[in-house]
Design a protein around this motif. Structure first.
Motif, short mmCIF file in Angstrom:
data_model
loop_
_atom_site.label_atom_id
_atom_site.label_comp_id
_atom_site.label_asym_id
_atom_site.label_seq_id
_atom_site.Cartn_x
_atom_site.Cartn_y
_atom_site.Cartn_z
N MET A 197 -4.14 -19.45 1.27
CA MET A 197 -2.88 -18.76 1.56
C MET A 197 -3.10 -17.26 1.43
SD MET A 197 0.77 -19.19 -0.43
CE MET A 197 0.86 -20.92 0.05
N VAL A 198 -2.77 -16.52 2.50
CA VAL A 198 -3.03 -15.08 2.53
C VAL A 198 -1.73 -14.35 2.86
CG1 VAL A 198 -4.37 -13.22 3.55
CG2 VAL A 198 -5.38 -15.50 3.34
N PHE A 199 -1.32 -13.47 1.96
CA PHE A 199 -0.17 -12.61 2.20
C PHE A 199 -0.71 -11.20 2.48
CE2 PHE A 199 1.33 -15.82 -0.87
CZ PHE A 199 2.39 -16.37 -0.16
N TYR A 200 -0.25 -10.58 3.56
CA TYR A 200 -0.77 -9.25 3.88
C TYR A 200 0.35 -8.29 4.25
CZ TYR A 200 -0.05 -9.87 8.92
OH TYR A 200 0.52 -10.04 10.16
N LEU A 201 0.07 -7.03 4.04
CA LEU A 201 0.97 -5.94 4.42
C LEU A 201 0.15 -4.93 5.19
CD1 LEU A 201 3.83 -4.67 4.07
CD2 LEU A 201 2.89 -3.45 2.09
N SER A 202 0.61 -4.56 6.37
CA SER A 202 -0.19 -3.66 7.20
C SER A 202 0.71 -2.84 8.10
CB SER A 202 -1.18 -4.48 8.05
OG SER A 202 -2.10 -3.63 8.70
N ALA A 203 0.43 -1.53 8.19
CA ALA A 203 1.20 -0.64 9.05
C ALA A 203 0.44 -0.29 10.32
CB ALA A 203 1.58 0.63 8.30
N THR A 204 -0.86 -0.07 10.19
CA THR A 204 -1.66 0.36 11.34
C THR A 204 -2.72 -0.67 11.74
OG1 THR A 204 -3.25 1.52 9.93
CG2 THR A 204 -1.36 2.78 10.73
N GLY A 205 -2.77 -1.79 11.04
CA GLY A 205 -3.69 -2.85 11.40
C GLY A 205 -4.90 -3.00 10.51
#
Length: 264
Positions: free
Chosen positions: A1-9
Motif C-alpha cells: 500500500m503506497v500513499f503519495y503526495l505530489s505537485a510536479t510529479g
C-alpha cells in the motif's frame, strides 16, 4: 500500500516505482482528502508494507502529508512495516523524525525513512529556484538507481543508513525554519494570473486543497494555500505568478507528468 503526495510529479514517480516493486494499492493523498472531510480508512493486510511518499518542504514533510496522516486509520494494522520515502532538491534535515512523530500519533511505527534527490521545484522565495537543466537531468538519471538501492535495503531489513540526506544544521532547519514556513510562509498567498492566462482552469484542477476557483474565466486563490507549487508549474502558458518573484523563473514538471505517465 503506497500513499503519495505530489505537485510536479517527482514524488508520483517515486511512488510508482515503489508500488511496481512491492505491489499493493496506490493512493494519491490529495485525491483521497478531497473525497471526504472525515477520517480516511483503509484495510492493511497481514505482512503488507505501508509506504508514504512525499516531498520535503522547508526541511520537513509537506504540510498536506501531515494533514493526511492526522486523518488516517489503518484497519488491520498490527505493526506491519511502515516506511517513508521523501523527495528533496538537496537535503531533508530532520524530516524523518518529524514524519515519524506524525505517524506515531496515528498509531503507526515508522521503520525507516529514505530520501531521493529530485529536481528543485520551489520558486516562491528569493534565493530559491529551479536547478539548471543539466543538474535536473543528472538528478533524474540518478533517481532510478537510488530507488533500487532503497528497495534492496528494505528487503534486507529496512536500515536507512547512507540512504537519507540529512545535511547540515538539521535542528535549525527542521526545528525552526520548517515551523515558521508552516505558520507564516503559506499565508503569503500572492498568486495571480497575468495577461497570458487562457482560462483553461487547469490550476484549479490540480490544486490539492481546492483553494483555487475560477471567476469570470480567471483563477482566484483562497486562504488554504500550502505553497505546493502545483498550480504555477502546471500552467501551460506560464501565466501564473507569485508576487514579483516568478516572472523570470522557468517552470518544471517531471517528464512523466508532462507525458501523462503514458510510459507507466
Amino acid at each position: 500500500m503506497v500513499f503519495y503526495l505530489s505537485a510536479t510529479g517527482n514524488s508520483h514517480w517515486a511512488a510508482l516505482q515503489i508500488a511496481r516493486h512491492f505491489g499493493g494499492a496506490l493512493y494519491s493523498m490529495a485525491d483521497e482528502m478531497r473525497k471526504t472531510a472525515g477520517k480516511l480508512s483503509y484495510e492493511v493486510g497481514p505482512g503488507e508494507r505501508v509506504f508514504f511518499v512525499f516531498p520535503v518542504h522547508a526541511w520537513g514533510p509537506a504540510l498536506l502529508a501531515g494533514r493526511f496522516v492526522s486523518r488516517l486509520e489503518l484497519a488491520g494494522y498490527r505493526d506491519q512495516e511502515v516506511f517513508s520515502v521523501c523527495t528533496c532538491g538537496d537535503t531533508c534535515g530532520n524530516t524523518d523524525h518529524l514524519m515519524a512523530r506524525r505517524l506515531a500519533k496515528a498509531g503507526l511505527r515508522q521503520r525507516a525513512c529514505f530520501s531521493v534527490a529530485m529536481p528543485n521545484t520551489y520558486i516562491l522565495m528569493k534565493g530559491f529556484g529551479l536547478d539548471s537543466p543539466e543538474l535536473a537531468r543528472e538528478k533524474l538519471s540518478r533517481a532510478p538507481g537510488r530507488v533500487s538501492e532503497i528497495v534492496r535495503r528494505i528487503e534486507a531489513g529496512g536500515n536507512a543508513e547512507g540512504l537519507y540526506q540529512r545535511g547540515s544544521k538539521p535542528f535549525l532547519k527542521s526545528g525552526i525554519v520548517h515551523p515558521l514556513f508552516g505558520r507564516f510562509a503559506v499565508k503569503r498567498c500572492q498568486f495571480h494570473a497575468d495577461g497570458n492566462c487562457i482560462s483553461c482552469g487547469l490550476c484549479a484542477q490540480v490544486c490539492p486543497t481546492g483553494n483555487i476557483r475560477m471567476e469570470a474565466g480567471k483563477p482566484v486563490w483562497g486562504k488554504d494555500c500550502v505553497q505546493c507549487t502545483a498550480c504555477i508549474h502546471h500552467c501551460p502558458e506560464k501565466a501564473l505568478q507569485f508576487a514579483d518573484l516568478t516572472q523570470t523563473q522557468d517552470r518544471y514538471l517531471h517528464p512523466g507528468e508532462r507525458a501523462g505517465w503514458q510510459e507507466e
